[in-house]
Design a protein around this motif. Structure first.
Motif, PDB file in Angstrom:
ATOM      1  N   VAL A   8       9.458 -13.813   0.559  1.00  0.00           N
ATOM      2  CA  VAL A   8       9.151 -12.865  -0.443  1.00  0.00           C
ATOM      3  C   VAL A   8       9.647 -11.642  -0.374  1.00  0.00           C
ATOM      4  CG1 VAL A   8       7.726 -12.195  -2.237  1.00  0.00           C
ATOM      5  CG2 VAL A   8       7.298 -14.079  -1.067  1.00  0.00           C
ATOM      6  N   VAL A  10       9.397  -8.026  -1.476  1.00  0.00           N
ATOM      7  CA  VAL A  10       8.418  -7.350  -2.215  1.00  0.00           C
ATOM      8  C   VAL A  10       9.273  -5.850  -2.618  1.00  0.00           C
ATOM      9  CG1 VAL A  10       6.423  -5.980  -2.143  1.00  0.00           C
ATOM     10  CG2 VAL A  10       6.615  -8.071  -1.048  1.00  0.00           C
ATOM     11  N   TYR A  12       9.423  -2.440  -2.907  1.00  0.00           N
ATOM     12  CA  TYR A  12       8.624  -1.128  -2.338  1.00  0.00           C
ATOM     13  C   TYR A  12       9.351   0.000  -3.014  1.00  0.00           C
ATOM     14  CZ  TYR A  12       7.114  -4.182   1.519  1.00  0.00           C
ATOM     15  OH  TYR A  12       6.426  -5.216   2.419  1.00  0.00           O
ATOM     16  N   CYS A  16       6.739   6.606  -1.832  1.00  0.00           N
ATOM     17  CA  CYS A  16       5.432   6.512  -1.304  1.00  0.00           C
ATOM     18  C   CYS A  16       5.518   5.387  -0.149  1.00  0.00           C
ATOM     19  CB  CYS A  16       4.326   6.249  -2.135  1.00  0.00           C
ATOM     20  SG  CYS A  16       4.247   4.849  -3.047  1.00  0.00           S
ATOM     21  N   SER A  17       6.467   4.354  -0.224  1.00  0.00           N
ATOM     22  CA  SER A  17       6.616   3.352   0.635  1.00  0.00           C
ATOM     23  C   SER A  17       5.742   2.251   0.336  1.00  0.00           C
ATOM     24  CB  SER A  17       6.547   3.681   2.126  1.00  0.00           C
ATOM     25  OG  SER A  17       5.098   3.626   2.474  1.00  0.00           O
ATOM     26  N   LEU A  18       4.925   2.297  -0.598  1.00  0.00           N
ATOM     27  CA  LEU A  18       3.872   1.119  -0.960  1.00  0.00           C
ATOM     28  C   LEU A  18       4.568   0.174  -1.917  1.00  0.00           C
ATOM     29  CD1 LEU A  18       0.383   3.185  -1.534  1.00  0.00           C
ATOM     30  CD2 LEU A  18       1.728   2.468   0.248  1.00  0.00           C
ATOM     31  N   PRO A  19       4.200  -0.991  -1.876  1.00  0.00           N
ATOM     32  CA  PRO A  19       4.728  -2.022  -2.935  1.00  0.00           C
ATOM     33  C   PRO A  19       4.483  -1.289  -4.286  1.00  0.00           C
ATOM     34  CG  PRO A  19       3.178  -3.238  -1.589  1.00  0.00           C
ATOM     35  CD  PRO A  19       3.057  -1.483  -1.148  1.00  0.00           C
ATOM     36  N   GLU A  21       3.646  -1.628  -7.083  1.00  0.00           N
ATOM     37  CA  GLU A  21       2.195  -2.031  -8.160  1.00  0.00           C
ATOM     38  C   GLU A  21       1.324  -1.039  -7.368  1.00  0.00           C
ATOM     39  OE1 GLU A  21       1.096  -6.313  -7.942  1.00  0.00           O
ATOM     40  OE2 GLU A  21       0.859  -6.158  -5.596  1.00  0.00           O
ATOM     41  N   TYR A  22       1.105  -0.673  -6.218  1.00  0.00           N
ATOM     42  CA  TYR A  22       0.120   0.326  -5.673  1.00  0.00           C
ATOM     43  C   TYR A  22       0.448   1.659  -5.691  1.00  0.00           C
ATOM     44  CZ  TYR A  22      -2.246  -4.222  -3.804  1.00  0.00           C
ATOM     45  OH  TYR A  22      -2.829  -5.091  -3.674  1.00  0.00           O
ATOM     46  N   GLU A  24       0.147   3.733  -8.158  1.00  0.00           N
ATOM     47  CA  GLU A  24      -0.824   4.354  -8.694  1.00  0.00           C
ATOM     48  C   GLU A  24      -2.119   4.659  -7.753  1.00  0.00           C
ATOM     49  OE1 GLU A  24      -3.117   1.822 -11.485  1.00  0.00           O
ATOM     50  OE2 GLU A  24      -2.505   0.082 -10.623  1.00  0.00           O
ATOM     51  N   PHE A  25      -2.172   3.902  -6.618  1.00  0.00           N
ATOM     52  CA  PHE A  25      -3.032   4.294  -5.643  1.00  0.00           C
ATOM     53  C   PHE A  25      -2.580   5.045  -4.530  1.00  0.00           C
ATOM     54  CE2 PHE A  25      -5.006   0.576  -7.822  1.00  0.00           C
ATOM     55  CZ  PHE A  25      -6.324   1.017  -8.116  1.00  0.00           C
ATOM     56  N   PRO A  27      -0.358   8.333  -2.399  1.00  0.00           N
ATOM     57  CA  PRO A  27      -0.796   9.463  -2.125  1.00  0.00           C
ATOM     58  C   PRO A  27      -0.299  10.517  -3.389  1.00  0.00           C
ATOM     59  CG  PRO A  27       1.020   8.833  -0.643  1.00  0.00           C
ATOM     60  CD  PRO A  27       0.594   7.697  -1.442  1.00  0.00           C
ATOM     61  N   TYR A  44       4.151  -0.889 -15.009  1.00  0.00           N
ATOM     62  CA  TYR A  44       3.423   0.327 -15.618  1.00  0.00           C
ATOM     63  C   TYR A  44       3.942   0.553 -17.146  1.00  0.00           C
ATOM     64  CZ  TYR A  44       2.295   1.213 -10.912  1.00  0.00           C
ATOM     65  OH  TYR A  44       1.799   1.225  -9.611  1.00  0.00           O
TER      66      TYR A  44
ATOM     67  N   HIS B  85       3.687  -9.686   3.512  1.00  0.00           N
ATOM     68  CA  HIS B  85       4.195  -9.714   2.178  1.00  0.00           C
ATOM     69  C   HIS B  85       5.565 -10.578   1.956  1.00  0.00           C
ATOM     70  CE1 HIS B  85       2.672  -5.296   1.484  1.00  0.00           C
ATOM     71  NE2 HIS B  85       1.847  -6.217   0.894  1.00  0.00           N
ATOM     72  N   GLN B  86       6.255 -10.945   3.240  1.00  0.00           N
ATOM     73  CA  GLN B  86       7.309 -11.701   3.144  1.00  0.00           C
ATOM     74  C   GLN B  86       6.809 -13.271   2.996  1.00  0.00           C
ATOM     75  OE1 GLN B  86      10.614 -11.081   6.035  1.00  0.00           O
ATOM     76  NE2 GLN B  86       9.709  -9.318   6.447  1.00  0.00           N
ATOM     77  N   PRO B  88       3.452 -14.631   2.063  1.00  0.00           N
ATOM     78  CA  PRO B  88       2.167 -14.336   1.721  1.00  0.00           C
ATOM     79  C   PRO B  88       1.111 -15.636   1.827  1.00  0.00           C
ATOM     80  CG  PRO B  88       3.551 -14.588  -0.195  1.00  0.00           C
ATOM     81  CD  PRO B  88       4.420 -14.619   1.054  1.00  0.00           C
ATOM     82  N   LEU B 105      -8.013   1.075   0.727  1.00  0.00           N
ATOM     83  CA  LEU B 105      -6.835   2.048   1.225  1.00  0.00           C
ATOM     84  C   LEU B 105      -7.063   3.310   1.724  1.00  0.00           C
ATOM     85  CD1 LEU B 105      -4.277   1.516  -1.912  1.00  0.00           C
ATOM     86  CD2 LEU B 105      -4.355   0.237   0.234  1.00  0.00           C
ATOM     87  N   LYS B 139      -3.238  -7.306  -8.890  1.00  0.00           N
ATOM     88  CA  LYS B 139      -2.136  -7.064  -7.704  1.00  0.00           C
ATOM     89  C   LYS B 139      -1.539  -8.336  -7.481  1.00  0.00           C
ATOM     90  CE  LYS B 139      -2.547  -2.620  -8.620  1.00  0.00           C
ATOM     91  NZ  LYS B 139      -1.812  -2.175  -9.711  1.00  0.00           N
ATOM     92  N   HIS B 141       0.437  -8.347  -4.489  1.00  0.00           N
ATOM     93  CA  HIS B 141       0.907  -8.233  -3.039  1.00  0.00           C
ATOM     94  C   HIS B 141      -0.677  -7.919  -2.222  1.00  0.00           C
ATOM     95  CE1 HIS B 141       4.919  -9.349  -4.259  1.00  0.00           C
ATOM     96  NE2 HIS B 141       4.830  -7.991  -4.850  1.00  0.00           N
ATOM     97  N   LEU B 170      -2.298  -0.826   3.674  1.00  0.00           N
ATOM     98  CA  LEU B 170      -1.305  -0.313   2.993  1.00  0.00           C
ATOM     99  C   LEU B 170      -1.317   1.218   3.461  1.00  0.00           C
ATOM    100  CD1 LEU B 170      -0.674  -1.718  -0.267  1.00  0.00           C
ATOM    101  CD2 LEU B 170       0.564  -2.137   1.688  1.00  0.00           C
ATOM    102  N   TRP B 175       1.340   0.887   9.105  1.00  0.00           N
ATOM    103  CA  TRP B 175       2.261   0.462   7.910  1.00  0.00           C
ATOM    104  C   TRP B 175       3.283   1.608   7.999  1.00  0.00           C
ATOM    105  CZ3 TRP B 175       3.473  -2.534   3.911  1.00  0.00           C
ATOM    106  CH2 TRP B 175       4.241  -2.081   2.924  1.00  0.00           C
TER     107      TRP B 175
END
Ligand code: ZN
Lengths: 199, 181
Positions: A8, A10, A12, A16-19, A21-22, A24-25, A27, A44, B85-86, B88, B105, B139, B141, B170, B175
């Motif tokens: 898969v 993803v 990124y 911020c390097s996160l997926p 979708e994250y 929003e959470f 830094p 979003y 993630h690759q 899952p 997190l 979510k 992932h 994450l 990470w």
């Protein structure tokens, strides 16, 4: 043997390097937003809605300013049309330049921060706005006041210079002498949370 | 575990001999049968397998400077989040509700109620003391790799305290260590 599972990919966020979708959470969601709007608007939808509103405004503004300047025909495409439509005059003024958006006030702010009673740090912000190279300035300040000075990232992610010790009162003269581009009137102190002019 | 992890915590990096390489490979294949078909791509026999020893009895398994698995002492190997993630579906999944995301997190262990609330979800086949993927409400992932302290059934039944230890999440130090030179 089982089938090879398809790997898969993803998405990124490069900010911020996160997926994505994250974000929003992450830094600093604000910083991710421009990239998200471009690259992951489906994640979003609210963001897209907000920016669409803005984008629509922008486009119509741009259309207006283009229309005006071409009809004026005097070649001043970058300058705001002086006789522009009154409703959009302000926005038009900001837009053609593009980068002006929120112009930072050119001023130097000096704040003394006391650490454990005796020790204190003098924080100098804003020299960069006068075209002063901060690494340079930090060296000069350290030398002049025979102390440690370093360029650090401030709380708002802007770089500032931290000088060890209380040098607040000699620093104004030093700044204006060393960098004549910085007028004394643009230097401020923060005292008890209030901004006070140095001049 | 990786909250403050960085390359400074690395004490040694060694290319392991063939027999050790085979053993590591075998235990990864046993733990994650779903990964077996791609194991030759992930851990190519001709690329050297590096074991990175770090503080606190932590080991990373690395190929071509990319950390792929980690374990503690002789514990089970767990994939890094980027690897999970690759692929899952190689781990059992437990899902926390949206409210728990920010705690996970920041490195907190996963409390039972975050898994049993309406936004959470449990794979009833997850046993105690096993690596699991931590997913999150809404979510797609995984956001963390966990190690269960109790079985999914007990998490549901007991429903208080820590259900899963947060091993890797994450934006933690591992990470951020996308590569280790
Ligand atoms: Zn982001």
């Amino acid at each position: 043997m089982a089938e090879k599972p398809q790997s898969v990919r993803v998405l990124y966020c490069p900010v911020c390097s996160l997926p994505a979708e994250y974000c929003e959470f992450g830094p600093d969601f604000e910083k991710c937003k421009p990239w998200l709007i471009e690259n992951a608007p489906e994640l979003y939808p609210d963001l897209l809605k907000d920016s669409n509103d803005k984008e629509a405004d922008k486009v119509s503004e741009q259309l207006k300013s283009v229309g005006i300047s071409s009809s004026g025909g005097d070649g001043t495409t970058t300058a705001a049309p002086s006789g522009g439509t009154s409703t959009s005059k302000q926005e038009v003024k900001r837009l053609p330049g593009g980068k002006i958006k929120k112009k930072e006030k050119q001023e130097v702010v000096i704040e003394k921060i006391v650490r454990n009673k005796r020790k204190c740090v003098t924080v100098v912000k804003g020299l960069d706005l006068f075209g002063v190279k901060l690494s340079d300035a930090s060296k000069k300040l350290g030398k002049k006041f025979a102390t440690g000075a370093s360029v650090v990232k401030g709380p708002t992610e802007k770089e500032q210079i931290d000088v060890q010790g209380d040098i607040a009162y000699d620093i104004v003269e030093f700044i204006t002498e060393t960098w004549p581009d910085v007028p004394e009137t643009a230097i401020f102190f923060i005292e008890d949370g209030r901004k006070v002019a140095a001049a | 575990m990786f909250k403050k992890f960085s390359s400074e915590d690395v004490s040694s990096q060694n290319q392991v001999k063939a027999s050790v390489q085979r053993k590591i490979r075998q235990s990864i294949a046993d733990e994650y049968p779903g990964l077996e078909p791609v194991l030759d791509d992930l851990l190519p026999k001709k690329s050297p397998l590096i074991v990175v020893k770090c503080q606190n009895h932590l080991n990373l398994v690395m190929v071509n400077n990319v950390p792929l698995f980690f374990n503690v002492r002789d514990g089970p190997y767990m994939p890094t989040l980027r690897l999970l993630h690759q692929y899952p579906d190689i781990m059992k999944k437990l899902q926390v509700d949206r409210g728990a995301i920010k705690f996970v997190l920041s490195g907190a262990n996963i409390m039972c109620p975050g898994l049993t609330s309406p936004g959470g979800a449990l794979d009833d086949d997850a046993l105690a003391e096993t690596p699991v993927a931590i997913m999150a409400e809404g979510k797609k992932h995984a956001l963390a790799i966990g190690f269960t302290k109790m079985s999914a059934k007990d998490i549901r039944a007991i429903n208080k305290g820590i259900g899963v230890d947060n091993m890797h999440y994450l934006n933690d130090g591992l990470w951020k260590m996308e590569r280790l030179e």
